[in-house]
Design a protein around this motif. Structure first.
Motif, PDB file in Angstrom:
ATOM      1  N   GLN A   5       2.550  -7.702  -6.899  1.00 50.11           N
ATOM      2  CA  GLN A   5       3.121  -7.402  -5.592  1.00 50.11           C
ATOM      3  C   GLN A   5       3.080  -8.616  -4.667  1.00 50.11           C
ATOM      4  O   GLN A   5       3.905  -8.753  -3.777  1.00 50.11           O
ATOM      5  N   ALA A   6       2.122  -9.513  -4.874  1.00 52.30           N
ATOM      6  CA  ALA A   6       1.980 -10.679  -4.002  1.00 52.30           C
ATOM      7  C   ALA A   6       2.942 -11.798  -4.372  1.00 52.30           C
ATOM      8  O   ALA A   6       3.410 -12.528  -3.494  1.00 52.30           O
ATOM      9  N   MET A   9       6.366 -12.120  -2.551  1.00 54.40           N
ATOM     10  CA  MET A   9       6.176 -12.547  -1.169  1.00 54.40           C
ATOM     11  C   MET A   9       5.819 -14.036  -1.109  1.00 54.40           C
ATOM     12  O   MET A   9       6.285 -14.754  -0.245  1.00 54.40           O
ATOM     13  N   PHE A  41       9.488  -6.541   2.392  1.00 59.14           N
ATOM     14  CA  PHE A  41       8.031  -6.576   2.348  1.00 59.14           C
ATOM     15  C   PHE A  41       7.428  -5.740   3.464  1.00 59.14           C
ATOM     16  O   PHE A  41       7.866  -5.806   4.602  1.00 59.14           O
ATOM     17  N   GLN A  44       1.338  -3.810   3.926  1.00 59.56           N
ATOM     18  CA  GLN A  44       0.381  -3.780   2.826  1.00 59.56           C
ATOM     19  C   GLN A  44       0.611  -4.953   1.867  1.00 59.56           C
ATOM     20  O   GLN A  44      -0.341  -5.597   1.430  1.00 59.56           O
ATOM     21  N   GLN A  45       1.861  -5.257   1.559  1.00 60.32           N
ATOM     22  CA  GLN A  45       2.161  -6.378   0.673  1.00 60.32           C
ATOM     23  C   GLN A  45       1.751  -7.701   1.326  1.00 60.32           C
ATOM     24  O   GLN A  45       1.267  -8.608   0.655  1.00 60.32           O
ATOM     25  N   GLU A  46       1.954  -7.800   2.626  1.00 61.51           N
ATOM     26  CA  GLU A  46       1.569  -9.007   3.352  1.00 61.51           C
ATOM     27  C   GLU A  46       0.052  -9.209   3.305  1.00 61.51           C
ATOM     28  O   GLU A  46      -0.434 -10.317   3.115  1.00 61.51           O
ATOM     29  N   MET A  48      -1.924  -8.007   0.944  1.00 57.90           N
ATOM     30  CA  MET A  48      -2.246  -8.351  -0.442  1.00 57.90           C
ATOM     31  C   MET A  48      -2.016  -9.840  -0.687  1.00 57.90           C
ATOM     32  O   MET A  48      -2.814 -10.508  -1.350  1.00 57.90           O
ATOM     33  N   CYS A  49      -0.941 -10.353  -0.153  1.00 60.30           N
ATOM     34  CA  CYS A  49      -0.623 -11.771  -0.302  1.00 60.30           C
ATOM     35  C   CYS A  49      -1.702 -12.620   0.366  1.00 60.30           C
ATOM     36  O   CYS A  49      -2.168 -13.615  -0.206  1.00 60.30           O
TER      37      CYS A  49
END
Length: 118
Positions: A5-6, A9, A41, A44-46, A48-49
């Protein structure tokens, strides 16, 4: 799973761990909100990144010890480019991160940022 997922991004260039350190030997985390596309994005994805990049810094004992510098480029940002939830959570995360943030530099500060952080 988090890496899967990261990576998209990271490829977008929203957040990057620069390949060089600053003059004090600290890692530099570059953040460019204008590259943020809310339709692709979410917060949550941000996060995770951000965590994925922090784990990368932690792998190098010298970088972990010296900490990191955050460089935010706000050129041409609008309210669309910000997630107040992400800004709030990042502020809370900094207090518990295993890598110390030594400095945060904001380039081309936008007036929008003052409203987002409050």
């Amino acid at each position: 799973a988090m890496k899967d997922q990261a990576v998209p991004m990271l490829k977008s260039g929203i957040m990057q761990l620069l390949p060089v350190t600053d003059t004090a030997g600290r890692s530099v985390l570059y953040y460019c909100p204008t590259r943020r596309n809310l339709s692709e994005f979410n917060t949550q994805q941000e996060l995770m990144c951000t965590w994925f990049l922090t784990e990368t810094i932690m792998e190098a004992p010298e970088l972990r010890r010296r900490g990191t510098v955050i460089l935010i480029n706000q050129m041409n940002t609008t309210p669309y480019h910000y997630s107040s939830a992400f800004v709030k959570i990042c502020g809370e995360m900094q207090r518990c991160m295993p890598v110390t943030t030594r400095a945060t530099h904001i380039c081309h500060q936008s007036r929008v940022f003052n409203y987002v952080i409050h």
